[in-house]
Scaffold this motif. Structure first.
Motif, PDB file in Angstrom:
ATOM      1  N   GLU A 138      40.060  37.149  46.059  1.00 35.57           N
ATOM      2  CA  GLU A 138      38.913  36.439  45.330  1.00 35.57           C
ATOM      3  C   GLU A 138      38.673  35.195  45.601  1.00 35.57           C
ATOM      4  O   GLU A 138      37.756  34.940  46.348  1.00 35.57           O
ATOM      5  CB  GLU A 138      39.278  36.964  43.677  1.00 35.57           C
ATOM      6  CG  GLU A 138      38.196  36.051  43.291  1.00 35.57           C
ATOM      7  CD  GLU A 138      39.035  36.534  41.362  1.00 35.57           C
ATOM      8  OE1 GLU A 138      37.600  35.615  40.829  1.00 35.57           O
ATOM      9  OE2 GLU A 138      39.774  37.465  40.917  1.00 35.57           O
ATOM     10  N   ARG A 139      39.630  34.800  45.935  1.00 36.49           N
ATOM     11  CA  ARG A 139      39.562  32.755  46.047  1.00 36.49           C
ATOM     12  C   ARG A 139      38.933  32.964  47.930  1.00 36.49           C
ATOM     13  O   ARG A 139      37.812  32.028  47.994  1.00 36.49           O
ATOM     14  CB  ARG A 139      41.004  32.111  46.169  1.00 36.49           C
ATOM     15  CG  ARG A 139      42.045  31.854  45.044  1.00 36.49           C
ATOM     16  CD  ARG A 139      43.198  30.896  44.698  1.00 36.49           C
ATOM     17  NE  ARG A 139      43.841  31.344  46.237  1.00 36.49           N
ATOM     18  CZ  ARG A 139      45.141  31.973  45.976  1.00 36.49           C
ATOM     19  NH1 ARG A 139      45.093  32.800  44.430  1.00 36.49           N
ATOM     20  NH2 ARG A 139      45.428  32.954  46.043  1.00 36.49           N
ATOM     21  N   VAL A 149      50.591  43.402  43.551  1.00 36.10           N
ATOM     22  CA  VAL A 149      48.871  43.460  43.822  1.00 36.10           C
ATOM     23  C   VAL A 149      48.375  42.732  43.458  1.00 36.10           C
ATOM     24  O   VAL A 149      46.403  41.930  43.852  1.00 36.10           O
ATOM     25  CB  VAL A 149      48.892  44.700  43.973  1.00 36.10           C
ATOM     26  CG1 VAL A 149      47.089  45.471  44.624  1.00 36.10           C
ATOM     27  CG2 VAL A 149      50.014  45.415  45.089  1.00 36.10           C
ATOM     28  N   SER A 150      48.303  42.294  41.919  1.00 34.79           N
ATOM     29  CA  SER A 150      47.602  41.188  41.115  1.00 34.79           C
ATOM     30  C   SER A 150      47.494  39.736  42.163  1.00 34.79           C
ATOM     31  O   SER A 150      46.594  38.998  42.303  1.00 34.79           O
ATOM     32  CB  SER A 150      47.725  41.137  39.571  1.00 34.79           C
ATOM     33  OG  SER A 150      49.207  41.099  39.493  1.00 34.79           O
ATOM     34  N   GLU A 151      48.192  39.257  43.085  1.00 29.22           N
ATOM     35  CA  GLU A 151      48.203  38.534  42.834  1.00 29.22           C
ATOM     36  C   GLU A 151      47.398  38.027  44.276  1.00 29.22           C
ATOM     37  O   GLU A 151      46.661  37.420  45.365  1.00 29.22           O
ATOM     38  CB  GLU A 151      49.540  37.769  43.442  1.00 29.22           C
ATOM     39  CG  GLU A 151      50.822  37.594  43.001  1.00 29.22           C
ATOM     40  CD  GLU A 151      51.852  36.533  42.923  1.00 29.22           C
ATOM     41  OE1 GLU A 151      51.959  36.226  44.211  1.00 29.22           O
ATOM     42  OE2 GLU A 151      52.865  36.986  41.954  1.00 29.22           O
ATOM     43  N   SER A 184      44.661  50.826  49.633  1.00 29.26           N
ATOM     44  CA  SER A 184      43.545  50.749  49.672  1.00 29.26           C
ATOM     45  C   SER A 184      42.570  51.743  48.235  1.00 29.26           C
ATOM     46  O   SER A 184      41.570  51.218  48.014  1.00 29.26           O
ATOM     47  CB  SER A 184      43.127  52.322  50.369  1.00 29.26           C
ATOM     48  OG  SER A 184      41.719  52.493  51.021  1.00 29.26           O
ATOM     49  N   ALA A 185      43.458  52.364  47.823  1.00 24.85           N
ATOM     50  CA  ALA A 185      42.949  52.916  46.557  1.00 24.85           C
ATOM     51  C   ALA A 185      42.738  51.373  45.139  1.00 24.85           C
ATOM     52  O   ALA A 185      42.000  51.556  44.632  1.00 24.85           O
ATOM     53  CB  ALA A 185      43.678  54.228  45.653  1.00 24.85           C
ATOM     54  N   LEU A 186      44.012  50.349  45.221  1.00 25.77           N
ATOM     55  CA  LEU A 186      43.882  49.367  44.621  1.00 25.77           C
ATOM     56  C   LEU A 186      42.847  49.039  44.403  1.00 25.77           C
ATOM     57  O   LEU A 186      42.458  48.080  44.093  1.00 25.77           O
ATOM     58  CB  LEU A 186      44.807  48.578  44.058  1.00 25.77           C
ATOM     59  CG  LEU A 186      45.992  49.917  43.954  1.00 25.77           C
ATOM     60  CD1 LEU A 186      47.581  48.867  43.901  1.00 25.77           C
ATOM     61  CD2 LEU A 186      46.287  49.694  42.041  1.00 25.77           C
ATOM     62  N   LEU A 187      42.853  48.242  45.980  1.00 30.57           N
ATOM     63  CA  LEU A 187      41.043  48.068  46.764  1.00 30.57           C
ATOM     64  C   LEU A 187      39.935  48.334  46.418  1.00 30.57           C
ATOM     65  O   LEU A 187      39.056  47.269  45.632  1.00 30.57           O
ATOM     66  CB  LEU A 187      41.514  47.191  48.080  1.00 30.57           C
ATOM     67  CG  LEU A 187      42.413  46.513  48.309  1.00 30.57           C
ATOM     68  CD1 LEU A 187      43.440  46.538  49.799  1.00 30.57           C
ATOM     69  CD2 LEU A 187      42.864  44.794  47.489  1.00 30.57           C
TER      70      LEU A 187
END
Length: 122
Positions: free
Chosen positions: A117-118, A109-111, A25-28
């Protein structure tokens, strides 16, 4: 991925592991999402009541009070426009997963952010 000029996207995170849900959640949120967490099948049902709108749903395939797989039709029915990403530790799904994408646990998580994004055309 944060774009201060773009509106924040609403994301429903269905994850029963508290540490995982808080971290993700924090990363998002750092990436520009407004995140609502449902920690169980029962909480998910509550999140789907009313006028809430989600652009995407991240669904853990196994939850403490039920099978995430069984929630897919409910999510599709209640949120037909939302992108649905299944989060799973399984490597093979066959034709069982009518979802927009699958994120394998253990991937970066970057993936996941690139996938979102896509899907959301950001």
């Amino acid at each position: 991925m944060e774009n201060s000029g773009a509106p924040r996207r609403n994301l429903l995170l269905v994850e029963d592991d508290l540490a995982n849900s808080l971290t993700l959640s924090a990363l998002l949120e750092d990436a520009g999402f407004t995140v609502v967490i449902a920690e169980s099948c029962a909480q998910l049902a509550g999140c789907l009541q009313g006028p809430s709108r989600y652009d995407a749903v991240l669904l853990d395939s196994t939850l403490g009070d039920g099978d995430g797989w069984e929630l897919i039709p409910l999510i599709r029915r209640q949120l037909p426009e939302a992108k649905l990403v299944l989060v799973s530790g399984q490597q093979s799904f066959g034709t069982r997963a009518p979802v927009d994408a699958v994120f394998q646990k253990g991937e970066q998580v970057s993936e996941l952010l690139a996938c979102l994004e896509r899907l959301l055309h950001r």
